[in-house]
Design a protein around this motif. Structure first.
Motif, PDB file in Angstrom:
ATOM      1  N   MET A 172      13.955 -14.941  -8.924  1.00 24.38           N
ATOM      2  CA  MET A 172      14.916 -14.873 -10.007  1.00 24.38           C
ATOM      3  C   MET A 172      16.226 -14.239  -9.533  1.00 24.38           C
ATOM      4  O   MET A 172      17.304 -14.667  -9.924  1.00 24.38           O
ATOM      5  N   ALA A 173      16.112 -13.201  -8.706  1.00 19.93           N
ATOM      6  CA  ALA A 173      17.311 -12.517  -8.211  1.00 19.93           C
ATOM      7  C   ALA A 173      18.151 -13.453  -7.353  1.00 19.93           C
ATOM      8  O   ALA A 173      19.386 -13.391  -7.388  1.00 19.93           O
ATOM      9  N   GLN A 174      17.506 -14.329  -6.595  1.00 20.28           N
ATOM     10  CA  GLN A 174      18.248 -15.277  -5.761  1.00 20.28           C
ATOM     11  C   GLN A 174      19.042 -16.257  -6.611  1.00 20.28           C
ATOM     12  O   GLN A 174      20.167 -16.618  -6.250  1.00 20.28           O
ATOM     13  N   ILE A 175      18.483 -16.687  -7.723  1.00 18.76           N
ATOM     14  CA  ILE A 175      19.190 -17.613  -8.615  1.00 18.76           C
ATOM     15  C   ILE A 175      20.414 -16.925  -9.218  1.00 18.76           C
ATOM     16  O   ILE A 175      21.499 -17.510  -9.261  1.00 18.76           O
ATOM     17  N   ILE A 176      20.250 -15.684  -9.656  1.00 14.11           N
ATOM     18  CA  ILE A 176      21.376 -14.937 -10.219  1.00 14.11           C
ATOM     19  C   ILE A 176      22.454 -14.736  -9.159  1.00 14.11           C
ATOM     20  O   ILE A 176      23.639 -14.924  -9.423  1.00 14.11           O
ATOM     21  N   HIS A 177      22.044 -14.375  -7.955  1.00 14.12           N
ATOM     22  CA  HIS A 177      22.999 -14.186  -6.866  1.00 14.12           C
ATOM     23  C   HIS A 177      23.726 -15.494  -6.565  1.00 14.12           C
ATOM     24  O   HIS A 177      24.948 -15.505  -6.357  1.00 14.12           O
ATOM     25  N   TRP A 178      23.017 -16.602  -6.559  1.00 12.54           N
ATOM     26  CA  TRP A 178      23.629 -17.913  -6.311  1.00 12.54           C
ATOM     27  C   TRP A 178      24.628 -18.260  -7.410  1.00 12.54           C
ATOM     28  O   TRP A 178      25.716 -18.765  -7.118  1.00 12.54           O
ATOM     29  N   LEU A 179      24.284 -17.988  -8.666  1.00 13.88           N
ATOM     30  CA  LEU A 179      25.197 -18.272  -9.778  1.00 13.88           C
ATOM     31  C   LEU A 179      26.458 -17.414  -9.711  1.00 13.88           C
ATOM     32  O   LEU A 179      27.560 -17.881 -10.011  1.00 13.88           O
ATOM     33  N   ILE A 217      30.272  -6.502  -6.947  1.00 14.54           N
ATOM     34  CA  ILE A 217      29.455  -5.323  -7.235  1.00 14.54           C
ATOM     35  C   ILE A 217      28.160  -5.743  -7.916  1.00 14.54           C
ATOM     36  O   ILE A 217      27.074  -5.274  -7.548  1.00 14.54           O
ATOM     37  N   LEU A 218      28.269  -6.645  -8.888  1.00 12.48           N
ATOM     38  CA  LEU A 218      27.072  -7.137  -9.581  1.00 12.48           C
ATOM     39  C   LEU A 218      26.128  -7.854  -8.617  1.00 12.48           C
ATOM     40  O   LEU A 218      24.911  -7.662  -8.670  1.00 12.48           O
ATOM     41  N   ALA A 219      26.685  -8.653  -7.704  1.00 10.90           N
ATOM     42  CA  ALA A 219      25.850  -9.352  -6.718  1.00 10.90           C
ATOM     43  C   ALA A 219      25.139  -8.359  -5.804  1.00 10.90           C
ATOM     44  O   ALA A 219      23.994  -8.598  -5.406  1.00 10.90           O
TER      45      ALA A 219
END
Length: 83
Positions: A1-8, A78-80
């Motif tokens: 899930m974290a990878q998808i958020i990072h990609w977005l 920062i969020l990433a």
């Protein structure tokens, strides 16, 4: 899930950079880049607009420098890093 958020987040960073680059060039109404410019505007303005209202463009002589993309890019990085 974290990878998808990072990609977005990274995809949104690319969209903001695209909007910055296209803002340097004048758009004629019949240009082939108008649909791309409209897409970039509609996808980035909901985030950039509120920041711009809080932090208006900095006056540099006759030109105003919009700092909202830079502030949003720093926040996204920062969020990433937190994800």
């Amino acid at each position: 899930m974290a990878q998808i958020i990072h990609w977005l987040i990274q995809l949104y960073v690319i969209l903001i950079f695209g909007r910055i680059i296209l803002s340097w060039f004048p758009m004629s109404p019949g240009s082939a880049l108008v649909p791309l410019n409209r897409f970039l505007y509609t996808t980035t303005e909901p985030v950039l607009g509120p920041v711009r209202r809080v932090l208006p463009p900095v006056r540099m002589g006759a030109v105003g420098l919009d700092l909202s993309p830079f502030i949003v890019l720093i926040g996204l990085q920062i969020l990433a890093g937190l994800v």
